[in-house]
Design a protein around this motif. Structure first.
Motif, PDB file in Angstrom:
ATOM      1  N   HIS A 106      -5.319 -68.553 -57.805  1.00 26.91           N
ATOM      2  CA  HIS A 106      -6.255 -69.192 -57.408  1.00 26.91           C
ATOM      3  C   HIS A 106      -8.180 -67.446 -57.514  1.00 26.91           C
ATOM      4  O   HIS A 106      -8.920 -68.420 -56.859  1.00 26.91           O
ATOM      5  CB  HIS A 106      -6.735 -69.732 -55.396  1.00 26.91           C
ATOM      6  N   HIS A 107      -7.781 -66.861 -57.092  1.00 28.95           N
ATOM      7  CA  HIS A 107      -8.910 -65.695 -56.869  1.00 28.95           C
ATOM      8  C   HIS A 107      -8.332 -64.597 -58.063  1.00 28.95           C
ATOM      9  O   HIS A 107      -9.030 -63.464 -58.374  1.00 28.95           O
ATOM     10  CB  HIS A 107      -8.615 -65.357 -55.802  1.00 28.95           C
ATOM     11  N   THR A 108      -7.683 -64.411 -59.234  1.00 32.55           N
ATOM     12  CA  THR A 108      -7.870 -63.921 -60.028  1.00 32.55           C
ATOM     13  C   THR A 108      -7.863 -64.703 -61.584  1.00 32.55           C
ATOM     14  O   THR A 108      -7.925 -65.983 -61.941  1.00 32.55           O
ATOM     15  CB  THR A 108      -6.645 -62.870 -60.385  1.00 32.55           C
ATOM     16  N   LYS A 109      -8.846 -63.697 -61.964  1.00 32.86           N
ATOM     17  CA  LYS A 109      -8.887 -64.553 -63.370  1.00 32.86           C
ATOM     18  C   LYS A 109      -8.275 -64.911 -64.820  1.00 32.86           C
ATOM     19  O   LYS A 109      -7.780 -66.027 -65.350  1.00 32.86           O
ATOM     20  CB  LYS A 109      -9.683 -63.317 -64.823  1.00 32.86           C
ATOM     21  N   GLN A 110      -6.372 -63.780 -64.742  1.00 34.31           N
ATOM     22  CA  GLN A 110      -5.929 -63.882 -64.858  1.00 34.31           C
ATOM     23  C   GLN A 110      -4.648 -65.349 -65.063  1.00 34.31           C
ATOM     24  O   GLN A 110      -4.041 -65.756 -66.025  1.00 34.31           O
ATOM     25  CB  GLN A 110      -4.676 -62.664 -65.375  1.00 34.31           C
ATOM     26  N   GLY A 111      -4.617 -65.061 -63.141  1.00 35.14           N
ATOM     27  CA  GLY A 111      -4.627 -66.517 -62.995  1.00 35.14           C
ATOM     28  C   GLY A 111      -5.000 -68.372 -63.260  1.00 35.14           C
ATOM     29  O   GLY A 111      -3.979 -69.039 -63.685  1.00 35.14           O
ATOM     30  N   LYS A 112      -5.949 -68.115 -63.629  1.00 32.63           N
ATOM     31  CA  LYS A 112      -6.857 -68.895 -63.634  1.00 32.63           C
ATOM     32  C   LYS A 112      -6.675 -69.143 -65.227  1.00 32.63           C
ATOM     33  O   LYS A 112      -6.634 -70.676 -65.303  1.00 32.63           O
ATOM     34  CB  LYS A 112      -8.053 -69.103 -63.559  1.00 32.63           C
ATOM     35  N   ALA A 113      -6.653 -68.341 -66.137  1.00 32.18           N
ATOM     36  CA  ALA A 113      -6.235 -68.413 -67.151  1.00 32.18           C
ATOM     37  C   ALA A 113      -4.686 -69.381 -67.632  1.00 32.18           C
ATOM     38  O   ALA A 113      -4.714 -69.704 -68.796  1.00 32.18           O
ATOM     39  CB  ALA A 113      -6.226 -67.092 -68.032  1.00 32.18           C
ATOM     40  N   MET A 114      -3.848 -68.711 -66.655  1.00 32.64           N
ATOM     41  CA  MET A 114      -2.540 -68.910 -67.089  1.00 32.64           C
ATOM     42  C   MET A 114      -2.451 -69.932 -66.353  1.00 32.64           C
ATOM     43  O   MET A 114      -2.159 -71.743 -67.002  1.00 32.64           O
ATOM     44  CB  MET A 114      -1.724 -68.839 -66.054  1.00 32.64           C
ATOM     45  N   LYS A 115      -3.506 -70.897 -65.863  1.00 30.04           N
ATOM     46  CA  LYS A 115      -3.387 -72.314 -64.900  1.00 30.04           C
ATOM     47  C   LYS A 115      -4.116 -72.963 -66.481  1.00 30.04           C
ATOM     48  O   LYS A 115      -3.662 -74.785 -67.024  1.00 30.04           O
ATOM     49  CB  LYS A 115      -4.112 -73.182 -64.043  1.00 30.04           C
ATOM     50  N   ALA A 116      -5.153 -72.566 -67.247  1.00 30.26           N
ATOM     51  CA  ALA A 116      -6.066 -73.370 -68.504  1.00 30.26           C
ATOM     52  C   ALA A 116      -4.864 -73.051 -68.974  1.00 30.26           C
ATOM     53  O   ALA A 116      -4.924 -74.417 -70.115  1.00 30.26           O
ATOM     54  CB  ALA A 116      -7.486 -71.731 -68.693  1.00 30.26           C
ATOM     55  N   VAL A 117      -3.838 -72.757 -69.512  1.00 32.65           N
ATOM     56  CA  VAL A 117      -3.378 -72.238 -70.390  1.00 32.65           C
ATOM     57  C   VAL A 117      -1.870 -73.856 -70.571  1.00 32.65           C
ATOM     58  O   VAL A 117      -1.335 -74.561 -71.260  1.00 32.65           O
ATOM     59  CB  VAL A 117      -1.784 -71.296 -70.723  1.00 32.65           C
ATOM     60  N   ALA A 118      -1.993 -73.989 -68.864  1.00 32.29           N
ATOM     61  CA  ALA A 118      -1.015 -75.139 -68.690  1.00 32.29           C
ATOM     62  C   ALA A 118      -1.836 -76.565 -69.307  1.00 32.29           C
ATOM     63  O   ALA A 118      -0.368 -77.348 -69.831  1.00 32.29           O
ATOM     64  CB  ALA A 118      -0.412 -75.173 -67.702  1.00 32.29           C
ATOM     65  N   TYR A 119      -2.854 -76.530 -68.626  1.00 28.39           N
ATOM     66  CA  TYR A 119      -3.276 -77.477 -68.672  1.00 28.39           C
ATOM     67  C   TYR A 119      -4.047 -78.185 -70.372  1.00 28.39           C
ATOM     68  O   TYR A 119      -3.489 -78.933 -70.751  1.00 28.39           O
ATOM     69  CB  TYR A 119      -4.578 -77.413 -68.077  1.00 28.39           C
TER      70      TYR A 119
END
Lengths: 252, 292, 323
Positions: B161-174
């Protein structure tokens, strides 16, 4: 006779208002165009008519009967067919089989008869194949009947899904952007096809971005903007409507 | 409070924390590749086994042993992405999921070969003396498990929820293609997620090997329970993983204590099915519209 | 030639080949493996309809396989009924259970459907072990009566070879009928898009439930055949690994191809027997082969052949159009 009517359709998605009180009616043999900028609610409207979404409020009438919220397969059985913006062709099977899939509502064999391949199934198969061949002929695709659908160019795939929708002999056909994604030559061919359908007296609802195509084939045009109906009338009336001009040239 | 009931709740919470920890591992891979990684349970076994060897074969002290075990399993997770999933010619979900099943069989075969079939155990981290709490007796190791789960949950929650890497990972899934266009290294993200899942699995194994002796095929049932927990909570949601894990643990413990210990798994799975019938996307899951 | 006629001809050829194997090979050990292949073909053909055509995954068919075996075996042992009749009763009961669990379960999608079907299999498996008064618990049931025709019993591997392969080929025959029909097209439409399918007038929930029941019936039949052929059953045969194995056969054979059911079963069933020679390395090698096939043969064994065939047919069609 009034074939289809929608009254005061409102649709909210998680608080977002996609449609805000849309009404129109459709006579037999009429071609109605629905236009409007992206996000105007065009596809949502036909999704409601075909039963994919339930409206938040408002009613849908078909031949005078209230059919609001009927499931899609029931609407299809009553004679309301459609195509999709994202085409939804069945890529792995042949063109012929794609069109035959549209014959579902006109046939009735259950799973047991199909497993046993009873004579009744064979009869239906032949009728379905004959119907599909006729439609492919109308589309100019008879020669490619045995091609796997994925091998066809996009323009021809769009014709296949129209043939599929027609295979059930619908009373109303709704086309969602039939010319979307087509090149100029393909768009022209699609225009010819729509003219042919008009000649056959098929009742049509046509969502389309290509304005000149809509102006050419439609008897009346419904203009949506941000979920509101801003105009409904003949192509000439709509073209001169200041609100429409504003929506297309000004605010949009 | 009824003393037995308190005991059931505490033991259920401990089991639930383990399930939650495994569910979190499932969650990480879902949030990069949208697949179920059925090797997650075997990551846990590997973690426990490495810990055992670090302590008894290499005679390391506990902290370096933990760090090295976690790194080792993370490496195996990354290798699984690099040398199996990434090479797959078909990116169909069902094919990728079955590759993870193949990997799970492979890893179990490897564990059996290296560590043998005999069960392995370790002493408790901080003594075997039970603590009295609200009339229930709990092992200090249970607190380690619960604490470990909370720590991993908070870390992952922060990560997604709060790191760029984590959000990037979710973007990859989406949408991997869109993510690639945005300049995200899709393959690196997928590898990172498998490594993370391996690390989380190892943590789970290290925490529980003192409680449940570890056998080579232990990961099968624990993996399934973790998967069930993740589904119950709402697949892919870190909060859902924890809720699902705790619920499943409590269900089992209360079912065993109050109804029948023989049928605790049956009770848990029946409830799971009933929940899914009422909420087809789990407790926290939201209904998605199919776009047409 | 219509696609159905083509598949029937191919099936006839296959059948002739399969039924001539015992003329040259009568080793009971190998025949036993081939018999298990046949039973798996039956289960996998049903699953191909469900997974490959309708696009609905199930990791629970080991449960239906178990029901077919246990219900038929118990009725035959305790009530002394004829195994042919108990096989039919087992199918009827399994079909009813498939209907009851299919309706709510098939509303689920993706991972949720995987979990629900797995959960069903786990519940059946635990009950088989725990209800030991009835099921014999972990040690299972033995002395299950053989099938008989008059006084002639299906007591040897060879005799059972004819029996199980007859039903396996019959299952494939029926499945081919189904896929080349109105219902087969409806199932494929559901796989591609449930919304698009329902807009063609297809009652998606009903079709999904019906094909789920058909696949459960095929698994149940295979289970009964297994019980009366082996004369001994235990829960181990029906655990989730069985469910996983048969779905793996669907995928390895080629999702969406009934020929894949045959190839997938013929390839994966004997593998554990073959790997026995590697002793402690066998799980490692099995896992590696399992992964390798899925990684490098994305369309499965049959899929590769079908693609090749499609390509050739396309080329010939292209030529025709150009002329």
């Amino acid at each position: 006779m009034e074939l289809l009517a929608v009254k005061e359709i409102v649709k909210h998605f998680n608080g977002v208002k996609a449609l805000k009180g849309i009404s129109f009616s459709l006579k037999e043999g009429e071609i109605l165009g629905i236009i409007g900028p992206n996000g105007a609610g065009k596809t949502t409207l036909i999704n409601i008519i075909s039963g994919i979404y339930k409206p938040t409020s408002g009613e849908v009438f078909y031949r005078g009967e209230r059919v609001t919220g009927y499931p899609p397969h029931a609407m299809a059985k009553m004679g309301i067919a459609r195509t999709f913006q994202h085409i939804q062709i069945f890529p792995e099977i042949t063109v012929l089989e794609n069109v035959m899939a549209g014959y579902h509502t006109r046939s009735s064999s259950g799973i047991v008869s199909c497993l046993l391949h009873l004579p009744s199934v064979m009869k239906e198969e032949r009728a379905a194949a004959a119907k599909a061949v006729d439609l492919l002929d109308l589309m100019g695709l008879k020669a490619k009947a045995n091609w796997p659908a994925f091998a066809l160019p996009y323009g021809e795939q769009k014709k296949v899904v129209i043939a599929r929708a027609l295979a059930g002999d619908p009373k109303v056909l709704m086309l969602d952007e039939p010319a979307g994604g087509l090149n100029e030559a393909e768009t022209e061919e699609m225009g010819d096809l729509l003219e042919r359908l008009r000649g056959l007296g098929i009742t049509l609802i046509l969502i389309e971005h290509d304005i000149s195509l809509v102006m050419d084939v439609c008897h009346r045009i419904l203009v949506l903007h941000h979920g509101y109906k801003i105009a409904l009338g003949t192509p000439q009336q709509v073209q001169q409507d200041p609100q429409v001009i504003d929506a297309y040239l000004g605010g949009a | 409070m009824n003393q037995n009931l308190a005991q059931f709740i505490f033991s259920g919470t401990t089991t639930g924390a383990i399930y939650a920890l495994i569910a979190l591992g499932f969650c990480i891979v879902e949030n990069s590749m949208k697949i179920v990684n059925f090797a997650q349970g075997d990551f846990l076994t590997l973690g426990g086994m490495f810990m055992f060897s670090m302590l008894y074969a290499l005679h390391l002290s506990i902290l370096p042993a933990i760090v090295l075990s976690v790194l080792a399993v993370a490496l195996i997770g990354a290798a699984m992405e690099r040398f199996a999933l990434r090479l797959a010619k078909s990116k169909e979900t069902v094919v990728l999921v079955f590759i993870t099943i193949g990997a799970s069989i492979f890893i179990r075969g490897g564990i059996k070969l290296i560590w043998g079939k005999s069960p392995k155990s370790l002493p408790y981290f901080s003594g075997a003396h039970p603590i009295d709490l609200l009339g229930a007796r709990i092992l200090p190791q249970s607190l380690w498990v619960i604490g470990g789960t909370i720590a991993v949950f908070l870390a992952l929650h922060h990560f997604f929820h709060h790191t760029k890497q984590g959000k990037a990972m979710k973007a990859v899934a989406y949408d991997p293609k869109a993510a690639a266009l945005m300049g995200i290294n899709v393959e690196a993200m997928m590898m990172l997620s498998l490594a993370l899942a391996g690390g989380v699995g190892a943590v789970a194994g290290i925490l529980i090997i003192p409680i449940t002796t570890m056998t080579f095929d232990m990961g099968v049932m624990l993996g399934l329970k973790g998967f069930a927990a993740a589904v119950l909570g709402g697949y892919g949601d870190v909060m859902g993983a924890v809720i699902g894990g705790l619920l499943l643990g409590l269900l089992e413990s209360l079912g065993a204590g109050l109804i029948s210990s023989t049928y605790k798994d049956v009770i848990a799975f029946v409830v799971l099915l009933l929940v899914l019938f009422l909420r087809p996307r789990g407790i926290l899951g939201k209904e998605e519209w199919e776009r047409v | 030639m219509s696609p159905l006629a083509r598949d029937r001809l191919l099936l006839l050829t296959m059948g002739a080949m399969i039924f001539s194997i015992p003329l040259v090979m009568r080793n009971p050990y190998y025949l036993n493996v081939l018999n298990i292949v046949a039973l798996n073909v039956l289960v996998v053909a049903g699953l191909t309809l469900l997974i490959g055509y309708a696009g609905q995954i199930s990791l629970g068919h080991g449960g239906f396989y178990a029901m077919g075996a246990y219900i038929s075996a118990l009725l035959a042992i305790h009530l002394g009924w004829n195994p042919w009749i108990t096989t039919g009763i087992a199918m009827a009961l399994t079909g009813m259970i498939a209907l009851i669990i299919g309706i709510p379960t098939l509303r689920l999608r993706g991972h949720y459907l995987v979990m629900a079907t797995l959960g069903f299999n786990l519940i059946v498996y635990i009950l088989l072990i725990q209800l030991d008064d009835i099921t014999g618990g972990p040690s299972g049931l033995s002395r299950i009566p053989y099938y008989t025709i008059g006084t002639w019993g299906f007591t040897t591997d060879l005799r059972c070879y004819w029996l199980v392969w007859f039903f396996a080929l019959l299952g494939l025959f029926l499945a081919f009928n189904l896929v080349h029909s109105r219902m087969g097209r409806a199932l494929m439409a559901i796989r591609e898009s449930e919304v698009a399918a329902s807009c063609l007038g297809i009652e998606t929930w009903r079709c999904k439930t019906e094909v789920f029941i058909v696949s459960a019936l095929m698994a149940s039949l295979a289970g009964s055949l297994y019980a009366h052929y082996m004369s001994f059953i235990s829960p181990k045969t029906f655990d989730i690994f069985y469910s996983i194995e048969v779905v793996a056969m669907v995928i390895v054979g080629g999702i969406g191809s009934l020929w894949g059911a045959l190839l997938g079963s013929a390839f994966l069933t004997p593998l554990p027997y073959l790997l026995h020679f590697f002793e402690e390395y066998k799980d490692l090698i099995y896992g590696a082969i399992f992964m390798g096939v899925l990684i490098f043969l994305p369309q499965g064994l049959a899929g590769g052949l079908v693609k090749l065939y499609q390509k050739r047919r396309l080329m010939s069609q292209l030529k025709k159009v150009q002329e």
